[in-house]
Motif scaffolding. Structure first.
Motif, PDB file in Angstrom:
ATOM      1  N   MET A 197      56.111 -74.667  -2.549  1.00 24.17           N
ATOM      2  CA  MET A 197      57.540 -74.760  -2.850  1.00 24.17           C
ATOM      3  C   MET A 197      57.774 -74.955  -4.346  1.00 24.17           C
ATOM      4  N   ASP A 198      56.907 -75.734  -4.970  1.00 24.47           N
ATOM      5  CA  ASP A 198      57.019 -75.951  -6.409  1.00 24.47           C
ATOM      6  C   ASP A 198      56.785 -74.643  -7.163  1.00 24.47           C
ATOM      7  N   GLN A 199      55.796 -73.858  -6.711  1.00 33.86           N
ATOM      8  CA  GLN A 199      55.535 -72.577  -7.356  1.00 33.86           C
ATOM      9  C   GLN A 199      56.725 -71.623  -7.184  1.00 33.86           C
ATOM     10  N   ILE A 200      57.294 -71.599  -5.993  1.00 34.76           N
ATOM     11  CA  ILE A 200      58.462 -70.739  -5.748  1.00 34.76           C
ATOM     12  C   ILE A 200      59.626 -71.187  -6.613  1.00 34.76           C
ATOM     13  N   GLN A 218      59.465 -72.799  -9.511  1.00 32.72           N
ATOM     14  CA  GLN A 218      59.172 -72.438 -10.899  1.00 32.72           C
ATOM     15  C   GLN A 218      59.394 -70.942 -11.134  1.00 32.72           C
ATOM     16  N   PHE A 219      58.913 -70.120 -10.190  1.00 33.19           N
ATOM     17  CA  PHE A 219      59.081 -68.680 -10.304  1.00 33.19           C
ATOM     18  C   PHE A 219      60.568 -68.316 -10.325  1.00 33.19           C
ATOM     19  N   SER A 220      61.334 -68.918  -9.416  1.00 35.68           N
ATOM     20  CA  SER A 220      62.780 -68.660  -9.371  1.00 35.68           C
ATOM     21  C   SER A 220      63.451 -69.087 -10.665  1.00 35.68           C
ATOM     22  N   LYS A 221      63.020 -70.221 -11.204  1.00 34.97           N
ATOM     23  CA  LYS A 221      63.601 -70.719 -12.452  1.00 34.97           C
ATOM     24  C   LYS A 221      63.344 -69.719 -13.587  1.00 34.97           C
TER      25      LYS A 221
END
Length: 186
Positions: free
Chosen positions: A44-47, A49-52
């Protein structure tokens, strides 16, 4: 001093709670699932960060907005999609019923005694009063069945379902399946 006594009382209550078997079992399960929970949070953190990064990238956002404006997707399309998603449980029930009906029909067609019973039932229909007409009807049905492709599509079955005679037979089939399930459960 009373603060310390209150803390001791609270600790004692926690200890009593931890002695309960269902609490111990839940804690054990939670501890076993911690690696999976950690992986989920990491994903979820990676998603996030990617979205950000995507939202901060103005070129990507402009390209997305331009593509979205050129597509035929509009508010009406989204509403239709949401309505369709809301109907999935009903569609699933219909498809499962059709699968049961298809399986029942395949089993009846493959079972020689059932086909003989069906032929005998056809002979008892009020439309077929004379033996010659019954034989001609059975022969025509047999010939048509042999000339047909052995696969029956879901769309063909859906057309059949509209026929009142088929609906009546489906009621018999559903009643048969219900009784068989009830007998199986007993």
């Amino acid at each position: 001093m009373t603060n310390t006594a209150a803390n001791l009382q609270a600790n004692h209550e926690w200890m009593d709670e931890l002695k309960r078997p269902e609490i111990q079992s839940a804690l054990t399960n939670l501890i076993r699932q911690l690696p999976e929970i950690e992986r989920t949070f990491h994903s979820m953190d990676q998603i996030t960060q990617f979205s950000k990064y995507i939202f901060e990238d103005t070129a990507t956002m402009k390209a997305f907005e331009q593509r979205f404006q050129l597509s035929r997707i509009n508010e009406e399309s989204f509403e239709a999609l949401i309505t369709l998603l809301g109907k999935h449980p009903i569609l699933l029930q219909i498809i499962e019923l059709m699968e049961q009906i298809t399986l029942f029909i395949k089993n009846v067609v493959a079972d020689e005694p059932s086909m003989e019973q069906l032929k005998a039932s056809l002979l008892e229909l009020p439309l077929i009063n004379q033996r010659k007409e019954a034989k001609e009807l059975i022969a025509a049905i047999q010939e048509r069945k042999n000339s047909m492709d052995h696969s029956i599509s879901i769309f063909t079955i859906m057309k059949w379902i509209k026929d009142p005679n088929v609906q009546n037979y489906l009621k018999y089939i559903q009643a048969t399946l219900d009784v068989m399930q009830q007998k199986h459960d007993e």
